[in-house]
Design a protein around this motif. Structure first.
Motif, PDB file in Angstrom:
ATOM      1  N   SER A 279       0.830  -1.225   0.000  1.00 18.19           N
ATOM      2  CA  SER A 279       0.000   0.000   0.000  1.00 18.19           C
ATOM      3  C   SER A 279       0.851   1.255   0.000  1.00 18.19           C
ATOM      4  O   SER A 279       0.477   2.286   0.564  1.00 18.19           O
ATOM      5  N   SER A 281       3.132   3.508  -2.781  1.00 19.30           N
ATOM      6  CA  SER A 281       3.764   3.640  -4.093  1.00 19.30           C
ATOM      7  C   SER A 281       5.185   4.187  -3.958  1.00 19.30           C
ATOM      8  O   SER A 281       6.037   3.908  -4.794  1.00 19.30           O
ATOM      9  N   THR A 318      -5.882   6.986  -6.139  1.00 19.71           N
ATOM     10  CA  THR A 318      -6.193   7.823  -4.980  1.00 19.71           C
ATOM     11  C   THR A 318      -7.222   8.890  -5.349  1.00 19.71           C
ATOM     12  O   THR A 318      -8.193   9.115  -4.622  1.00 19.71           O
ATOM     13  N   GLY A 358       3.020   8.944  -1.165  1.00 19.59           N
ATOM     14  CA  GLY A 358       2.856   7.542  -1.566  1.00 19.59           C
ATOM     15  C   GLY A 358       3.015   6.570  -0.415  1.00 19.59           C
ATOM     16  O   GLY A 358       3.830   5.653  -0.467  1.00 19.59           O
ATOM     17  N   ILE A 359       2.276   6.793   0.656  1.00 22.63           N
ATOM     18  CA  ILE A 359       2.375   5.892   1.816  1.00 22.63           C
ATOM     19  C   ILE A 359       0.978   5.387   2.191  1.00 22.63           C
ATOM     20  O   ILE A 359      -0.016   5.981   1.773  1.00 22.63           O
ATOM     21  N   ALA A 362      -2.388   7.682   3.014  1.00 21.35           N
ATOM     22  CA  ALA A 362      -2.211   9.104   2.679  1.00 21.35           C
ATOM     23  C   ALA A 362      -3.460   9.679   2.019  1.00 21.35           C
ATOM     24  O   ALA A 362      -3.842  10.824   2.277  1.00 21.35           O
ATOM     25  N   GLY A 363      -4.094   8.879   1.180  1.00 24.28           N
ATOM     26  CA  GLY A 363      -5.274   9.354   0.453  1.00 24.28           C
ATOM     27  C   GLY A 363      -6.362   9.826   1.395  1.00 24.28           C
ATOM     28  O   GLY A 363      -6.965  10.887   1.203  1.00 24.28           O
ATOM     29  N   ASP A 392      -7.130   0.688   0.166  1.00 22.38           N
ATOM     30  CA  ASP A 392      -5.825   1.319  -0.067  1.00 22.38           C
ATOM     31  C   ASP A 392      -4.929   0.402  -0.913  1.00 22.38           C
ATOM     32  O   ASP A 392      -4.191   0.860  -1.795  1.00 22.38           O
ATOM     33  N   ARG A 395      -6.083   0.709  -4.553  1.00 21.71           N
ATOM     34  CA  ARG A 395      -5.809   1.999  -5.228  1.00 21.71           C
ATOM     35  C   ARG A 395      -4.309   2.214  -5.395  1.00 21.71           C
ATOM     36  O   ARG A 395      -3.870   2.820  -6.365  1.00 21.71           O
ATOM     37  N   THR A 396      -3.511   1.691  -4.451  1.00 19.27           N
ATOM     38  CA  THR A 396      -2.058   1.834  -4.614  1.00 19.27           C
ATOM     39  C   THR A 396      -1.587   1.049  -5.835  1.00 19.27           C
ATOM     40  O   THR A 396      -0.745   1.520  -6.605  1.00 19.27           O
ATOM     41  N   ASN A 399      -2.272   3.116  -8.695  1.00 18.80           N
ATOM     42  CA  ASN A 399      -1.300   4.221  -8.776  1.00 18.80           C
ATOM     43  C   ASN A 399       0.008   3.745  -9.411  1.00 18.80           C
ATOM     44  O   ASN A 399       0.580   4.410 -10.287  1.00 18.80           O
TER      45      ASN A 399
HETATM   46  N1  ASP Z   1      -1.370   4.375  -0.375  1.00 23.17           N
HETATM   47  C1  ASP Z   1      -1.447   5.148  -1.581  1.00 23.17           C
HETATM   48  C2  ASP Z   1      -0.105   5.129  -2.293  1.00 23.17           C
HETATM   49  O1  ASP Z   1       0.889   4.891  -1.670  1.00 23.17           O
HETATM   50  C3  ASP Z   1      -1.888   6.551  -1.340  1.00 23.17           C
HETATM   51  C4  ASP Z   1      -3.287   6.534  -0.805  1.00 23.17           C
HETATM   52  O2  ASP Z   1      -3.474   6.372   0.398  1.00 23.17           O
HETATM   53  O3  ASP Z   1      -4.227   6.630  -1.613  1.00 23.17           O
HETATM   54  O4  ASP Z   1      -0.045   5.332  -3.477  1.00 23.17           O
END
Ligand code: ASP
Length: 438
Positions: A279, A281, A318, A358-359, A362-363, A392, A395-396, A399
């Protein structure tokens, strides 16, 4: 025989331990516990509702500087893109295009299925939707982009204003400062940004603990039904992410990048899977760069400039998710959002996804600032937290896949650009009889 017996009596627990140490498994365990606690011990859980508030407070504590440093760093990083001229502009345009398509897709699905309509959460029974409906007219929106006092936007945690201040300052730093000063400044901002990220990572590691208190409280107040009400949101999010990553992005790959997305996926899937399981990026970026370079044989320069920028700026998954949640909350609060206002949300979410690090999580953290900007109650995000961790991961992965596809599309342009440059050089040599710089 004896040792076999002992082995049987004390089986190897390392595998089990490894599974339990994974954050998503802990969240799942927490999930079971909070439903149980919320249903059977609502009073006890009610007494600890402040724990959930503490979590949100810790997440918000450094939000303003986090967003500010992220944006300034992204703008200062654009200097690298400038070197590549039109190719850099194309990369940015491509990021904006895919992010916009993702958000619009999510919004269309939300308007068709309207999963939040008719859903009731007791905390919001007395919410006055009329107080929000008047907000975003076009002129209000333009005015709301700029604070009359930059500090005020920090104090009120106004995401959009913090972002526009960051962009403006970043652009003018690039215009007025020398290269070495920009580098020094970038180092300072990077250091502060990474320190805040480290703190947020620490808070997020305790997610199972926080989720327990937040969600058990939601269940205690609203009953188990509240969890079922989130199911349509989960399904629509997964469907939208699937359409974006399996249809939209590959179609762009075929028609703009002229490559076979499936073959490319086979070459880089390791990074997508890593994005899914971590999760993050940012944590996946080095692996993405490695597979793009080694397995897919992308040009080194393209890899070096697309991934660092893409990881910050390009977050289709995200952005899509943030738009879905904003509309879901508006729907269950009974707020009527016009098409024009939805357009404004598209712009706000594009900016907010750029601000998201990207953690893990975060979104949803950045989404709190979007809510503050568009006057939705931040507490509603507590309800969504129940399903956020699992979503998450998906979606990661999107991403990361988006960054990989961008790199491949830009690679096509870059290779063509190099070929044309070589050709022009050869022609010049023939005409003049000596090598010429092009
Ligand atoms: N965890 C997603 C990422 O690292 C960011 C998010 O929380 O949407 O890309």
């Amino acid at each position: 025989m004896k040792s076999e017996k002992i082995a049987f009596l004390s089986p190897d627990l390392s595998h089990l331990k490894r599974i339990i140490s994974r954050l998503e498994i802990q969240v799942l365990i927490g999930l079971g516990l909070w439903i149980y606690a919320g249903v059977f011990f609502p009073e006890i859980v009610g007494n600890f509702s402040w724990m959930g508030e503490l979590f949100m407070t810790l997440l918000k504590m450094f939000l303003a500087p986090l967003l500010f440093f992220a944006i300034i760093n992204a703008v200062l990083g654009l200097g690298d893109l400038k070197k590549l001229g039109t190719l850099g502009t194309r990369t940015l345009a491509y990021y904006m295009l895919t992010t916009t398509l993702a958000i619009v897709l999510g919004m269309i699905l939300m308007n068709i299925f309207s999963p939040g309509t008719g859903v009731h959460f007791k905390q919001f029974e007395n919410f006055n939707s009329a107080s929000v409906e008047g907000w975003l007219t076009f002129s209000n929106f333009i005015m709301s982009l700029f604070p009359s006092n930059m500090i005020a936007s920090f104090v009120s945690l106004n995401a959009i204003q913090i972002i526009s201040v960051g962009i403006i300052l970043g652009i003018f730093i690039m215009q007025s400062a020398s290269k070495s000063h920009i580098k020094q400044l970038k180092n300072i901002f990077d250091t502060l940004y990474n320190a805040i990220l480290a703190f947020i990572r620490f808070v997020v590691t305790l997610t199972p603990f926080w989720v327990f208190w937040i969600v058990s409280n939601v269940v205690a107040v609203n009953g188990f039904q509240s969890m079922q009400d989130l199911l349509p949101l989960v399904v629509i999010t997964l469907v939208a992410l699937a359409i974006h990553s399996v249809i939209t992005l590959p179609t762009i790959g075929i028609f703009i990048g002229h490559f076979n997305p499936w073959t490319y996926f086979q070459q880089v899937k390791e990074a997508v899977l890593l994005g899914f399981s971590t999760s993050s990026s940012s944590a996946t970026m080095w692996v993405s760069m490695h597979v793009a370079r080694e397995n897919a044989k992308l040009n080194n320069e393209v890899v070096n400039f697309t991934f660092p920028i893409g990881t910050t700026v390009n977050m289709d998954g995200t952005a899509l998710y943030q738009a879905l949640v904003a509309l879901f909350v508006s729907q269950f609060l009974g707020i009527d959002i016009s098409l024009g206002q939805q357009f404004t949300i598209v712009i706000i979410v594009i900016l907010a996804s750029i601000g998201a690090a990207g953690i893990p999580g975060a979104g949803i953290i950045i989404l709190t600032t979007v809510f503050l900007t568009i006057w939705l109650p931040v507490e509603a995000i507590g309800i969504i937290l129940a399903v956020d961790r699992v979503l998450d991961m998906f979606r990661t992965a999107v991403n990361v896949w988006g960054d990989l596809l961008t790199a491949k599309v830009i690679n096509t342009f870059y290779v063509r650009y190099l070929q044309e440059k070589n050709l022009a050089q050869k022609v010049a040599e023939k005409i003049q009889g000596k090598p010429k710089e092009v």
